[in-house]
Scaffold this active site. Structure first.
Site, short mmCIF file in Angstrom:
data_model
loop_
_atom_site.label_atom_id
_atom_site.label_comp_id
_atom_site.label_asym_id
_atom_site.label_seq_id
_atom_site.Cartn_x
_atom_site.Cartn_y
_atom_site.Cartn_z
N ASN A 81 40.84 -86.08 -57.93
CA ASN A 81 41.61 -86.28 -56.70
C ASN A 81 41.54 -85.09 -55.76
O ASN A 81 41.42 -85.26 -54.54
CB ASN A 81 43.08 -86.56 -57.05
CG ASN A 81 43.32 -88.01 -57.38
OD1 ASN A 81 42.53 -88.88 -57.03
ND2 ASN A 81 44.42 -88.29 -58.07
N ASP A 132 57.34 -85.73 -14.40
CA ASP A 132 57.94 -85.14 -13.22
C ASP A 132 56.87 -84.97 -12.15
O ASP A 132 55.70 -84.79 -12.48
CB ASP A 132 58.57 -83.79 -13.59
CG ASP A 132 59.29 -83.16 -12.42
OD1 ASP A 132 60.04 -83.87 -11.74
OD2 ASP A 132 59.10 -81.95 -12.19
N VAL A 154 49.74 -89.97 -62.13
CA VAL A 154 48.83 -89.08 -61.41
C VAL A 154 47.66 -89.86 -60.83
O VAL A 154 47.16 -89.57 -59.73
CB VAL A 154 48.35 -87.94 -62.34
CG1 VAL A 154 47.27 -87.12 -61.66
CG2 VAL A 154 49.51 -87.06 -62.74
N ALA A 155 47.18 -90.87 -61.57
CA ALA A 155 46.09 -91.69 -61.06
C ALA A 155 46.51 -92.51 -59.85
O ALA A 155 45.72 -92.76 -58.94
CB ALA A 155 45.58 -92.62 -62.18
N ASN A 180 41.52 -93.77 -55.69
CA ASN A 180 42.61 -93.77 -56.67
C ASN A 180 42.78 -95.12 -57.34
O ASN A 180 43.20 -95.20 -58.50
CB ASN A 180 43.92 -93.36 -56.00
CG ASN A 180 44.13 -91.86 -56.02
OD1 ASN A 180 43.23 -91.12 -55.63
ND2 ASN A 180 45.27 -91.41 -56.48
N GLU A 187 47.04 -87.28 -54.80
CA GLU A 187 47.59 -85.93 -54.72
C GLU A 187 47.07 -85.14 -53.53
O GLU A 187 47.75 -84.25 -53.01
CB GLU A 187 47.28 -85.16 -56.02
CG GLU A 187 48.08 -85.58 -57.22
CD GLU A 187 47.50 -86.81 -57.90
OE1 GLU A 187 48.14 -87.34 -58.82
OE2 GLU A 187 46.40 -87.24 -57.49
N ASP A 245 64.68 -81.36 -16.43
CA ASP A 245 63.84 -82.22 -17.27
C ASP A 245 64.17 -82.09 -18.75
O ASP A 245 63.80 -82.95 -19.55
CB ASP A 245 62.35 -81.86 -17.09
CG ASP A 245 61.87 -82.11 -15.67
OD1 ASP A 245 62.29 -83.10 -15.08
OD2 ASP A 245 61.07 -81.30 -15.17
#
Length: 943
Positions: free
Chosen positions: A760, A342, A295-296, A733, A300, A671
């Protein structure tokens, strides 16, 4: 059954094969039988993913999938803990992860649904109708009920409802720019014999769905409906082009997510294996520690903040008229190196406009654009002509009388053409000269008419004027009409044309042709007064029925030359400035058109697309080139003219093979395949076809090319802001990762997954989002496009992430050994972990101030502080204080009430990151004596 007539077949055979009577048409019973067998005359709607599939597509991201794995592990770990513990303590980590994943999915799904809803509203269209012969009667039917064998009755103003072989034509012409890219109407002739392999634009005996009748009338046999039409074939080609495209941002985020995934899994496995090898702790504790590390390591907030940033960018683009159908496509234009555009309707207005007149040995300029009659005729001395002399007055009368078009005002209050655009341009000219058609008609009675055809290249009418004289009025191609003129009119009257007169006319014709104007000559002839005639006294012009002249050459001889009229389809307002902005941004604009080569080059010169060394290729020339030869030449080509839909695909693919990020703009059916093949297709929403809009990633609602430049600017700003908050999140992080990893080796209590998620998502999320909406650098449109073969971050940013991670992590680890005096029985490591938790929550907030630029000092930024970022920092700090000051949350977050001295120490340690990063930037800029990169000089370091 699918029966498509060959254009080289006699029409009698086609009628026999389809068992159709051109006079009576099909019976209702037979039509219903064929409708049941062949299906409705419509194209199948483009496939759309179901709502469920679209929602689950939001989870197809490595970071999101890794988060789900971490959530499952946290869920298992919580379930195996002591069941007597508080629910939030046991399952808080898993709940928090699941919530952020769900939030990301809901945001992405909601924004893409909004984009589709806006596009559906844009694509509202009326169901076309058709006049058909059924059971010997002409009835009006819904076009979807047409079948092969139906007999159509068509006239000016009709939309062609199906592919049809012409049976009869009277001065018939259609506008097929949506299919061929050619803005000039195409004459049609039922008697024409066309080779089986003739290009679409040369099939003069056929009508095609997607085109419009601009003049004349006719009868035609339906030979193809629905997917069997030429438009249907193009729609099949569209479905086969491009596939499931991946934008450059999606590629980079995918690669970036995979690297993060491998890193966090590797470190987590290493930490878990070390603990199992030591054998001094249970697997529950080790698993929780591994989850904490994972998780670190994972940012997230990255998926959600990326989604929100792109969604906000989508909304800003929508306000400017650019509807983006897919979030990740928002920033793709910012990486574009080539825009294939175009010409007709995109760079130009698709409104023929008279700009120059030569009459009576004088030249005039005409002001105003399009069919709006407000404008003036200006003499060569700059004076506005209020009272035209005889030659100019006669010219204006002729172009008003010898004309079957009408001008009208649409629902938006804009002047538009009903009929041939060329004739509408001439009507506009007569109105600007003070002689609108309404004022000329009452003075002339129409006696006979010779319609324009492709062989004669001219139109002639015979009228009876107010003096009772028969007058011939003629307009047509200058090279055809000029040899028929033996007289010349100027201010002194009519006289025989001299060699000098003819040379002067040809010289002016050459000047107009050099400007790539479409030039028409205008002439007249007074036959004299009819003995039985009387002056015209009412609006009998429109009431009379013209006869067909058996011998037109008797009228179209000994003509008096009156003048030349030059017209062009003018560029859209603001396009020249937009092209210049693209050039400054080093984005190459390339014109791809079905128009003639010389006309396209002239428009390219006027718009600034043409430069020294530029090349132009026609479709015929391109067809002779191998893919390798095309790739060698395509870098220098600025104009592709007279190209087909398949050739547009070749052009886009050639650019892509050379490493370019290609944007394709267009509005026509032809096109659409290239729109689908390009990295990002940009369709016109106002005048574009539904097929083109369905194939595109972005729809320009106002048909303004300048909106594309704004989209490029927005795309570049979005990408740069994504880089900013990714650097911010990863560096923050990194501090968490260093703290958790080292703490596990020092046998001190690591941060819990819930603590890490709180940092986070809650405290770091708002500053990251504020960085995602940071104001764009005003100099970014003077920079080259970013390279797509490099990662989201470069070596310098990764060095910065390591530096910040070590600095923050070191400061957090210092709190574990600081002699805290919190009066709870000595140096309890649980309280020291709480201090590290607060430090790692506050330090990134101050670090965010330095993340607005990778190289520039905070002191050099303008403005010094972004208001959204300042508010985000204050709000995030306040939110974190809730976890510390609210007694009920302290057991959940393992916090305690700190003293004022402890808060001061933590603030100073947290703030130390700012001078640390400033020192790092100074070193990267070359030290004290090096050059300081302020906000004006950031191109090489941040692009």
């Amino acid at each position: 059954m699918s029966v498509i007539a060959g254009t080289d077949e006699p029409v009698e055979k086609v009628l026999q094969r389809l068992k159709s009577d051109p006079a009576r048409g099909l019976t209702d019973a037979e039509a219903q039988s064929r409708l049941a067998r062949d299906g409705r005359n419509e194209l199948p709607p483009p496939p759309k993913p179901s709502a469920l599939k679209r929602f689950f597509n939001q989870f197809a991201n490595p970071i999101v999938l890794t988060l789900l794995v971490a959530a499952v592990i946290a869920l298992i770990n919580g379930a195996t803990q002591d069941t007597s513990g508080p629910f939030l303590v046991r399952f808080g980590d898993a709940i928090a992860i699941f919530l952020i994943v769900a939030l990301n999915a809901v945001l992405g799904y909601y924004q893409e649904q909004r984009a589709e809803a806006a596009l559906d509203a844009l694509q509202k269209m009326q169901t076309p109708s058709a006049r058909v012969r059924r059971d010997d009667k002409v009835v009006v039917l819904n076009a979807v009920e047409l079948v092969a064998g139906d007999i159509l009755e068509i006239e000016a103003g009709d939309a062609v409802p199906a592919d049809a072989r012409l049976l009869q034509t009277i001065n018939l012409a259609t506008e097929e720019s949506a299919l061929t890219g050619e803005s000039v109407p195409v004459g049609k002739d039922a008697r024409g014999q066309v080779p089986a392999d003739a290009p679409l634009g040369d099939r003069a005996n056929m009508l095609f769905v997607g085109s419009n009748v601009v003049r004349g009338k006719g009868r035609a046999l339906v030979v193809a409906t629905g997917t069997r039409t030429e438009l249907g074939k193009l729609s099949e080609l569209i479905r086969g082009a491009g596939g499931d495209r991946v934008t450059p941002l999606e590629q980079k985020l995918d690669e970036f997510g995979k690297r993060i995934l491998l890193t966090c899994l590797g470190l987590s496995v290493l930490l878990f294996a070390r603990g199992m090898w030591k054998g001094d702790r249970s697997w529950h504790e080790l698993l929780l520690e591994a989850v904490s590390l994972a998780v670190a390591a994972i940012p997230e907030g990255l998926p959600a903040i990326t989604t929100i940033t792109l969604a906000l960018g989508m909304q800003r683009m929508a306000k400017r008229g650019a509807i983006v159908r897919k979030l990740a496509a928002v920033e793709t234009l910012g990486a574009a190196t080539v825009i294939c555009s175009d010409k007709t309707g995109t760079l130009t207005q698709n409104e023929m406009t008279v700009t120059r007149i030569h009459c009576g040995r004088r030249s005039y300029e005409v002001t105003g654009v399009g069919y709006d009659p407000r404008g003036s005729i200006v003499g060569d001395s700059g004076d506005i002509v209020d009272t035209p002399g005889k030659p100019l007055r006669h010219l204006l009368q002729i172009v008003a009388l010898c004309n079957n078009a009408e001008l009208d005002i649409d629902d938006n209050g804009k002047w538009c053409a009903i009929g041939d655009p060329t004739e509408a341009a001439l009507l506009t000219l007569s109105a600007k000269g003070g002689l609108p058609k309404e004022s000329v008609l009452p003075t002339h009675q129409l006696l006979k008419e010779l319609p324009f055809d492709s062989d004669r290249k001219r139109m002639t009418i015979l009228t009876l004027d107010a003096k009772g004289r028969e007058v011939v009025h003629t307009k047509g191609s200058a090279d055809v009409l000029l040899p028929l003129c033996t007289y010349f009119e100027d201010e002194d009257g009519i006289r025989e044309m001299t060699a000098a007169d003819r040379e002067n006319i040809e010289r002016e014709l050459g000047r107009m042709s050099e400007q790539q104007l479409r030039v028409l000559a205008v002439a007249r002839r007074i036959l004299g007064k009819r003995p039985d005639s009387s002056p015209v006294s009412g609006p009998s012009f429109v009431d009379s029925m013209p006869a067909i002249l058996p011998h037109p050459i008797e009228l179209e001889e000994s003509l008096t030359f009156v003048g030349l009229v030059g017209m062009i389809d003018p560029p859209r307002p603001g396009v020249k400035e937009a092209v210049a902005a693209c050039a400054r941004a080093q984005v190459r604009a390339v014109m791809i058109t079905g128009d003639h080569k010389l006309t396209a080059i002239a428009i390219a010169r006027e718009l600034g697309l043409w430069d020294e060394g530029a090349l132009a290729l026609t479709g015929a020339e391109l067809e002779k080139l191998s893919p390798e030869e095309l790739e060698k030449r395509v870098e220098h080509v600025r104009v592709f003219a007279r190209v087909t839909a398949e050739q547009k695909l070749r052009i886009v693919r050639a650019f892509k093979n050379l490493g370019h990020v290609v944007a394709m703009t267009g509005d026509g059916v032809n096109d659409a395949p290239a729109l689908r093949e390009a990295h990002i297709g940009v369709a016109m929403g106002k005048n574009g076809t539904d097929v083109a809009r369905q194939a595109a990633d972005m729809v320009i609602a106002d048909d303004n090319f300048a909106t594309i430049v704004e989209a490029v600017r927005e795309g570049r700003a979005i990408y740069r802001n994504i880089q900013k908050f990714i650097f911010f999140l990863l560096s923050a992080n990194a501090g968490l990762l260093v703290t958790v990893f080292v703490a596990s080796f020092l046998d001190v209590p690591p941060l819990t997954p819930l603590m890490i998620l709180w940092i986070n998502l809650v405290t770091n999320g708002l500053p990251a989002l504020a960085l995602g909406v940071d104001p764009p650098d005003p100099t970014q449109m003077n920079e080259p496009p970013r390279k797509t073969n490099t990662g989201l971050l470069r070596t310098r940013e990764y060095v910065g992430i390591v530096f910040v991670g070590l600095w923050m992590g070191g400061a957090a680890l210092l709190t574990y050994f600081w002699p805290w005096n919190h009066g709870i029985g000595g140096a309890a490591r649980v309280e020291e972990r709480a201090a590290a938790f607060t430090l790692l929550a506050l330090s990134p907030l101050l670090h965010a101030l330095s993340c607005r630029s990778a190289t520039a000092s905070i002191a050099a930024l303008k403005p010094k502080v972004s208001v959204p970022l300042a508010l985000a920092i204050v709000l995030s700090a306040a939110i974190h204080s809730v976890a510390v000051f609210v007694p009920a949350l302290r057991p959940v977050f393992r916090t305690y009430l700190m003293t004022g001295a402890e808060w001061l120490i933590l603030f100073l340690l947290s703030a130390s990151i700012v001078p640390g990063v400033e020192l790092m930037k100074l070193v990267q800029r070359g030290g004290v004596g090096g050059r300081t990169l302020g906000p004006i000089s950031r191109r090489s370091t941040e692009s």
